[in-house]
Design a protein around this motif. Structure first.
Motif, PDB file in Angstrom:
ATOM      1  N   MET A 208       0.839  -1.211   0.000  1.00 34.30           N
ATOM      2  CA  MET A 208       0.000   0.000   0.000  1.00 34.30           C
ATOM      3  C   MET A 208       0.868   1.254   0.000  1.00 34.30           C
ATOM      4  O   MET A 208       0.551   2.224  -0.680  1.00 34.30           O
ATOM      5  N   ASP A 209       1.958   1.228   0.765  1.00 39.76           N
ATOM      6  CA  ASP A 209       2.863   2.392   0.788  1.00 39.76           C
ATOM      7  C   ASP A 209       3.405   2.663  -0.606  1.00 39.76           C
ATOM      8  O   ASP A 209       3.489   3.812  -1.037  1.00 39.76           O
ATOM      9  N   GLU A 210       3.767   1.593  -1.292  1.00 37.07           N
ATOM     10  CA  GLU A 210       4.327   1.783  -2.630  1.00 37.07           C
ATOM     11  C   GLU A 210       3.278   2.349  -3.588  1.00 37.07           C
ATOM     12  O   GLU A 210       3.565   3.259  -4.370  1.00 37.07           O
ATOM     13  N   LEU A 211       2.046   1.824  -3.490  1.00 40.84           N
ATOM     14  CA  LEU A 211       0.982   2.344  -4.367  1.00 40.84           C
ATOM     15  C   LEU A 211       0.740   3.824  -4.098  1.00 40.84           C
ATOM     16  O   LEU A 211       0.610   4.632  -5.023  1.00 40.84           O
ATOM     17  N   LEU A 212       0.694   4.169  -2.824  1.00 43.96           N
ATOM     18  CA  LEU A 212       0.439   5.569  -2.474  1.00 43.96           C
ATOM     19  C   LEU A 212       1.579   6.474  -2.934  1.00 43.96           C
ATOM     20  O   LEU A 212       1.357   7.610  -3.355  1.00 43.96           O
ATOM     21  N   LYS A 213       2.791   5.943  -2.883  1.00 42.54           N
ATOM     22  CA  LYS A 213       3.947   6.721  -3.339  1.00 42.54           C
ATOM     23  C   LYS A 213       3.862   6.942  -4.854  1.00 42.54           C
ATOM     24  O   LYS A 213       4.141   8.048  -5.345  1.00 42.54           O
ATOM     25  N   ILE A 214       3.455   5.912  -5.581  1.00 40.96           N
ATOM     26  CA  ILE A 214       3.285   6.063  -7.034  1.00 40.96           C
ATOM     27  C   ILE A 214       2.235   7.140  -7.324  1.00 40.96           C
ATOM     28  O   ILE A 214       2.448   8.041  -8.143  1.00 40.96           O
ATOM     29  N   VAL A 215       1.106   7.062  -6.622  1.00 42.04           N
ATOM     30  CA  VAL A 215       0.041   8.056  -6.814  1.00 42.04           C
ATOM     31  C   VAL A 215       0.571   9.472  -6.522  1.00 42.04           C
ATOM     32  O   VAL A 215       0.334  10.415  -7.279  1.00 42.04           O
ATOM     33  N   ARG A 216       1.320   9.592  -5.435  1.00 39.96           N
ATOM     34  CA  ARG A 216       1.846  10.898  -5.021  1.00 39.96           C
ATOM     35  C   ARG A 216       2.756  11.507  -6.083  1.00 39.96           C
ATOM     36  O   ARG A 216       2.633  12.680  -6.411  1.00 39.96           O
ATOM     37  N   ASP A 222       0.606  15.938 -12.699  1.00 34.98           N
ATOM     38  CA  ASP A 222      -0.756  16.426 -12.925  1.00 34.98           C
ATOM     39  C   ASP A 222      -1.567  16.044 -11.691  1.00 34.98           C
ATOM     40  O   ASP A 222      -1.650  14.860 -11.351  1.00 34.98           O
ATOM     41  N   ALA A 223      -2.146  17.045 -11.040  1.00 33.20           N
ATOM     42  CA  ALA A 223      -2.871  16.804  -9.789  1.00 33.20           C
ATOM     43  C   ALA A 223      -4.030  15.819  -9.971  1.00 33.20           C
ATOM     44  O   ALA A 223      -4.470  15.193  -9.011  1.00 33.20           O
ATOM     45  N   ASP A 224      -4.536  15.690 -11.204  1.00 35.25           N
ATOM     46  CA  ASP A 224      -5.651  14.769 -11.459  1.00 35.25           C
ATOM     47  C   ASP A 224      -5.197  13.332 -11.740  1.00 35.25           C
ATOM     48  O   ASP A 224      -6.024  12.435 -11.893  1.00 35.25           O
ATOM     49  N   ALA A 225      -3.901  13.126 -11.865  1.00 34.04           N
ATOM     50  CA  ALA A 225      -3.397  11.780 -12.173  1.00 34.04           C
ATOM     51  C   ALA A 225      -3.289  10.955 -10.888  1.00 34.04           C
ATOM     52  O   ALA A 225      -3.098  11.525  -9.819  1.00 34.04           O
ATOM     53  N   PRO A 226      -3.397   9.640 -10.960  1.00 31.58           N
ATOM     54  CA  PRO A 226      -3.806   8.877 -12.132  1.00 31.58           C
ATOM     55  C   PRO A 226      -5.277   9.133 -12.461  1.00 31.58           C
ATOM     56  O   PRO A 226      -6.094   9.280 -11.565  1.00 31.58           O
TER      57      PRO A 226
END
Ligand SMILES: Nc1nc2c(ncn2[C@@H]2O[C@H](COP(=O)(O)OP(=O)(O)OP(=O)(O)O)[C@@H](O)[C@H]2O)c(=O)[nH]1
Ligand SMILES: [Mg+2]
Length: 311
Positions: A208-216, A222-226
């Motif tokens: 989960m930490d890794e996913l959140l880091k990717i999102v960040r 782009d603030a709307d990404a992903p």
């Protein structure tokens, strides 16, 4: 078998769901044919639906709708199926939405999340092939840097689709890769960026930490990404899919659900409680391993196939 005529999508759906619909037909529909529908029969229907992984709440509502349509009437098989399909469809119609990566923002960034083996990489590959066939410029990002085999598997899909492929050595920082790839895709005019992720890391919280880091880091571009985060769930695990939905849905900002392997199971009914539990709608379903076996989720068609109705 290259001379086989191309199958229609509804036929693929029905073949995929045949194990689920067979169970539904043999155990549910057959008991209602040629007897006036009674309270006792309705109770049996409810039990069967719960046993078919539909969950108690949805099963109760479906039975109520079915009662309203058919109570006290004798029915032939077709009438029973039509009424059941309609009752199921009412559960799912508010939970369907379209996956539309070519509709607006460019590049449109899609993140694939889910536990290991759920079908993330395969789903991504199928989508890539579909998009390149439509003429889109597609970048695939091997965000599962945890395993070498994951990169190789994805590369095969990228080559097959004719999509651009971005990867790094094993153990590289997935978020760093995602950031650089997205920046490049933006500079080079890509239409869509598809980011694969690992399904298994050292433990659940690392994942989960890794996913959140990717999102960040994507949001730095782009603030709307992903623009889309697809949670990929495997129907063959039955009601365990609900647990996965809970974990990912809560932490990973899921915007759409993909239910895979509906062809390999008699538990296709599990899509119904998942659709209800999820904040995000169902967008796509997988009914086989081939490129053509990923379909837009159509609540009505799904419901009809599930009870064994023809198109
Ligand atoms: N029958 C069937 N098999 C599928 C479907 N979708 C995926 N699979 C198979 O499921 C297996 C796992 O799929 P992957 O795409 O590798 O799963 P993943 O989520 O990327 O797995 P990890 O990379 O380990 O996290 C593969 O053998 C796929 O071919 C489907 O809709 N139907
Ligand atoms: Mg994978």
């Amino acid at each position: 078998m290259s001379d086989t005529p191309k199958k229609g999508w509804f036929q693929r759906l029905s073949e995929g769901l045949s194990r689920s619909s067979k169970q539904m037909t043999e155990q549910v529909v057959s008991t209602f044919v040629k007897e006036p529908l009674s309270e006792e029969a309705l109770e049996r229907l409810e039990e069967h639906l719960i046993e078919s992984d539909l969950g108690p709440a949805a099963s109760a509502r479906i039975v109520e709708r079915f009662r309203a349509l058919r109570f006290g009437k004798e029915s032939d098989e077709r009438e029973v199926k039509e009424a059941l399909a309609e009752a199921v469809a009412q559960e799912l119609l508010p939970r369907q939405a379209k996956f539309d990566p070519l509709g607006g923002t460019k590049p449109y960034v899609v993140l694939f999340v889910g536990v290991n083996g759920s079908g993330k990489t395969t789903t991504l590959g199928k989508i890539a092939s579909d998009l390149t066939a439509k003429g889109a410029k597609v970048m695939i990002v091997a965000g599962d840097t945890f395993r070498a085999a994951a990169r190789e598997q994805l590369k095969v899909w990228a080559d097959r689709a004719g999509a651009h492929f971005e990867s790094r050595r094993d153990g590289a920082d997935a978020a760093g890769l995602a950031f650089d790839a997205y920046t490049k895709a933006k500079a080079e005019g890509f239409d869509v960026v598809l980011i694969d992720t690992a399904g298994r890391l050292q433990n659940k919280s690392t994942l989960m930490d890794e996913l959140l880091k990717i999102v960040r880091v994507l949001k730095k571009v782009d603030a709307d990404a992903p623009h889309e985060t697809l949670l990929v769930l495997d129907a063959t695990v039955g009601r365990n899919a609900l647990e996965q939905e809970k974990i990912f849905g809560r932490t990973a900002y899921v915007s759409g659900v993909v239910m895979t392997k509906l062809d390999g199971t008699a538990r296709g009914g599990v899509l119904i409680p998942v659709a209800q539990a999820s904040d995000a709608p169902i967008k796509l379903i997988g009914v086989g391993e081939g490129v053509e076996d990923l379909q837009d989720f159509d609540a009505r068609a799904f419901s009809r196939s599930l009870v064994g109705l023809e198109d």
